[in-house]
Write an enzyme that holds these catalytic residues in place. Structure first.
Site, PDB file in Angstrom:
ATOM      1  N   CYS A 134       0.773  -1.272   0.327  1.00 29.45           N
ATOM      2  CA  CYS A 134      -0.150  -0.340  -0.016  1.00 29.45           C
ATOM      3  C   CYS A 134       0.311   1.521   0.180  1.00 29.45           C
ATOM      4  CB  CYS A 134      -0.942   0.236   0.481  1.00 29.45           C
ATOM      5  SG  CYS A 134      -0.263  -0.389   2.444  1.00 29.45           S
ATOM      6  N   HIS A 241      -2.890   5.947   4.525  1.00 30.30           N
ATOM      7  CA  HIS A 241      -1.271   6.460   4.900  1.00 30.30           C
ATOM      8  C   HIS A 241      -1.337   7.553   4.943  1.00 30.30           C
ATOM      9  CE1 HIS A 241      -1.800   2.274   6.031  1.00 30.30           C
ATOM     10  NE2 HIS A 241      -0.872   1.954   5.063  1.00 30.30           N
TER      11      HIS A 241
HETATM   12  N1  NAP Z   1      -5.542  -3.549   5.182  1.00 32.68           N
HETATM   13  C1  NAP Z   1      -4.531  -3.068   4.441  1.00 32.68           C
HETATM   14  O1  NAP Z   1      -4.331  -1.629   4.122  1.00 32.68           O
HETATM   15  C2  NAP Z   1      -3.717  -4.026   2.820  1.00 32.68           C
HETATM   16  C3  NAP Z   1      -3.567  -3.293   2.485  1.00 32.68           C
HETATM   17  C4  NAP Z   1      -3.217  -3.994   0.914  1.00 32.68           C
HETATM   18  C5  NAP Z   1      -2.943  -5.435   1.039  1.00 32.68           C
HETATM   19  N2  NAP Z   1      -3.576  -6.106   1.764  1.00 32.68           N
HETATM   20  C6  NAP Z   1      -2.917  -7.815   2.212  1.00 32.68           C
HETATM   21  O2  NAP Z   1      -4.837  -7.900   2.018  1.00 32.68           O
HETATM   22  C7  NAP Z   1      -4.840  -9.410   3.004  1.00 32.68           C
HETATM   23  C8  NAP Z   1      -5.617  -9.094   3.188  1.00 32.68           C
HETATM   24  O3  NAP Z   1      -6.056  -7.882   4.468  1.00 32.68           O
HETATM   25  P1  NAP Z   1      -7.090  -7.349   5.057  1.00 32.68           P
HETATM   26  O4  NAP Z   1      -6.461  -6.365   5.953  1.00 32.68           O
HETATM   27  O5  NAP Z   1      -9.010  -6.946   3.976  1.00 32.68           O
HETATM   28  O6  NAP Z   1      -7.272  -8.028   6.337  1.00 32.68           O
HETATM   29  P2  NAP Z   1      -8.379  -8.566   7.148  1.00 32.68           P
HETATM   30  O7  NAP Z   1      -9.171  -8.119   7.126  1.00 32.68           O
HETATM   31  O8  NAP Z   1      -8.035  -9.698   8.497  1.00 32.68           O
HETATM   32  O9  NAP Z   1      -9.481 -10.159   6.028  1.00 32.68           O
HETATM   33  C9  NAP Z   1      -9.157 -11.007   5.613  1.00 32.68           C
HETATM   34  C10 NAP Z   1      -9.654 -12.069   4.701  1.00 32.68           C
HETATM   35  O10 NAP Z   1      -8.606 -13.172   5.210  1.00 32.68           O
HETATM   36  C11 NAP Z   1     -10.318 -14.516   4.862  1.00 32.68           C
HETATM   37  N3  NAP Z   1      -9.512 -15.879   5.459  1.00 32.68           N
HETATM   38  C12 NAP Z   1      -8.078 -15.700   6.466  1.00 32.68           C
HETATM   39  N4  NAP Z   1      -7.564 -16.978   6.688  1.00 32.68           N
HETATM   40  C13 NAP Z   1      -8.393 -17.625   5.518  1.00 32.68           C
HETATM   41  C14 NAP Z   1      -7.969 -18.917   5.502  1.00 32.68           C
HETATM   42  N5  NAP Z   1      -7.264 -19.773   5.844  1.00 32.68           N
HETATM   43  N6  NAP Z   1      -8.584 -19.061   4.324  1.00 32.68           N
HETATM   44  C15 NAP Z   1      -9.857 -18.238   3.467  1.00 32.68           C
HETATM   45  N7  NAP Z   1     -10.005 -17.175   3.774  1.00 32.68           N
HETATM   46  C16 NAP Z   1      -9.179 -16.640   4.770  1.00 32.68           C
HETATM   47  C17 NAP Z   1     -10.603 -14.312   5.898  1.00 32.68           C
HETATM   48  O11 NAP Z   1     -11.997 -14.323   5.919  1.00 32.68           O
HETATM   49  P3  NAP Z   1     -12.443 -15.137   7.524  1.00 32.68           P
HETATM   50  O12 NAP Z   1     -13.557 -13.686   7.801  1.00 32.68           O
HETATM   51  O13 NAP Z   1     -13.039 -16.178   7.705  1.00 32.68           O
HETATM   52  O14 NAP Z   1     -11.723 -15.151   8.608  1.00 32.68           O
HETATM   53  C18 NAP Z   1     -10.773 -12.246   5.653  1.00 32.68           C
HETATM   54  O15 NAP Z   1     -12.095 -12.614   4.722  1.00 32.68           O
HETATM   55  C19 NAP Z   1      -3.446  -9.274   3.002  1.00 32.68           C
HETATM   56  O16 NAP Z   1      -2.858 -10.028   2.639  1.00 32.68           O
HETATM   57  C20 NAP Z   1      -2.745  -8.220   3.722  1.00 32.68           C
HETATM   58  O17 NAP Z   1      -1.529  -8.326   3.283  1.00 32.68           O
HETATM   59  C21 NAP Z   1      -4.141  -5.291   3.057  1.00 32.68           C
END
Ligand code: NAP
Length: 337
Positions: A134, A241
């Site tokens: 990001c 950010h």
């Molecule tokens: N937040 C940011 O600014 C940002 C920016 C760029 C990239 N990212 C990337 O995007 C990804 C998710 O971030 P987020 O902020 O959205 O996190 P989050 O709110 O914690 O969401 C995680 C998601 O992944 C799912 N998940 C976790 N373990 C799983 C599994 N074993 N099988 C299937 N689904 C699973 C969760 O499902 P459940 O609800 O069922 O647990 C939920 O839908 C990460 O790789 C992060 O590095 C985030």
């Protein structure tokens, strides 16, 4: 000719980024034929609304991608590592938000305003496209026109990263510590301090987040030897950010030319009137897909030095919107299926 429509799988649909994928796909009227929402066992059966229709969340497994054309992943690197190659093997184009594939030589890393050309199938990359970190995304958008016109010699980043960058866990820890409760996610009470540690500590004294910024900048600009350093700091801000960028350029420049160059570039809004308190802030960027750039001034400490400050919605341009923009570009080129 009738517009192509796609079968789209969203992996991590219950998460912060996954939910924003759905918002952005709807806003952009992305041509969807069938939509499948995937998450972990924990979310089995959960209902999510998309464009007035209710969808039941399914548990991700090896058969989730049968018959799908496009898979948008945001469920963390360990999930991408196993399931993105499975999706690819079933004929899906994968756009992955995790850090899993970003440095793979056979996978493109793309910010459409900067290097959409890397998505050309003729270049021979795998059909898994990585979405950058990001903070790198919002930095590389202004750096690209500067590199093209003046040549980048050296880049130093300092980030001020919102808690939403850690997903739901980060937001909950901010809320908890704002109420005076103990921290359960960050190593310190984020409501009371900035934390100069994002992602794991590496042996070279940097964090993994800092090295992501270094390596991803080099890869997208096709400048493997560019001098880049970063310090990444988590701050008690809910969303969006900020990145302070110090740049040394090869060629001399006029500040007014730089301001115009950036203002004319796709995806950038220049907000730069310090005396009237106008500069990039989260209140401007939250909820949209733009990169705000301001505090544009000469770095008085070196030759051809420039200082910039950028703010962008890390869940949108920093994740979901950038991925959807890649998908839209691939659709326009006829490269999804
Ligand atoms: N937040 C940011 O600014 C940002 C920016 C760029 C990239 N990212 C990337 O995007 C990804 C998710 O971030 P987020 O902020 O959205 O996190 P989050 O709110 O914690 O969401 C995680 C998601 O992944 C799912 N998940 C976790 N373990 C799983 C599994 N074993 N099988 C299937 N689904 C699973 C969760 O499902 P459940 O609800 O069922 O647990 C939920 O839908 C990460 O790789 C992060 O590095 C985030």
């Amino acid at each position: 000719m009738e517009k192509k429509k796609y079968n789209v799988a969203v992996v991590g649909a219950t998460g912060l980024v996954g939910g924003t994928f759905l918002k952005v796909l709807a806003e952009e009227k992305f041509p969807i034929n069938k939509l499948v929402l995937l998450a972990s066992e924990k979310s089995k059966g959960k209902k999510i609304m998309f464009e007035g229709k209710e969808y039941e969340v399914q548990v991700l497994d090896e058969n989730s991608f049968d018959g799908m054309d496009l898979a948008l992943f945001s469920a963390g690197a360990s999930v991408s590592k196993i399931y993105a190659p499975i999706a690819e093997s079933k004929g899906c184009l994968v756009i992955d938000n995790s850090s899993c594939f970003r440095q793979d030589a056979d996978k493109a890393l793309i910010v459409p305003e900067v290097n959409a050309f890397d998505a050309d199938p003729k270049l021979g990359y795998a059909r898994i496209i990585a979405n950058p970190n990001c903070s790198t995304i919002q930095s590389i958008v202004p750096l690209k026109p500067l590199d093209d016109k003046y040549g980048l010699k050296r880049v130093v980043y300092t980030t001020y990263q919102a808690v939403s960058g850690s997903g739901m866990k980060g937001i909950l820890d901010l809320e908890k510590t704002l109420r005076g409760e103990e921290n359960t996610f960050y190593p310190y009470k984020i409501a009371e301090t900035c934390i100069p540690e994002i992602d794991v500590a590496l042996d070279n004294g940097y964090t993994k987040e800092e090295m992501k910024m270094v390596n991803e900048t080099r890869k997208m600009l096709h400048r493997p030897d560019l001098k880049v350093a970063a310090t990444c700091v988590r701050v008690p801000v809910r969303n969006s950010h900020a990145v302070s960028i110090q740049v040394e350029l090869e060629k001399p420049f006029e500040i007014e030319d730089v301001r115009k160059l950036l203002a004319d570039y796709e995806g950038i809004v220049v907000v730069d009137d310090l005396k009237n308190h106008k500069y990039p802030v989260a209140q401007l960027s939250n909820g949209n897909n733009l990169v705000y750039v301001g505090r544009i001034r000469r770095d008085l400490s070196c030759d051809n030095g420039l200082l910039l400050y950028t703010v962008s919605d890390n869940i949108r341009k920093g994740a979901a919107s950038n991925a959807v923009q890649i998908a839209e570009y691939m659709d326009k080129q006829g490269w999804i299926k």
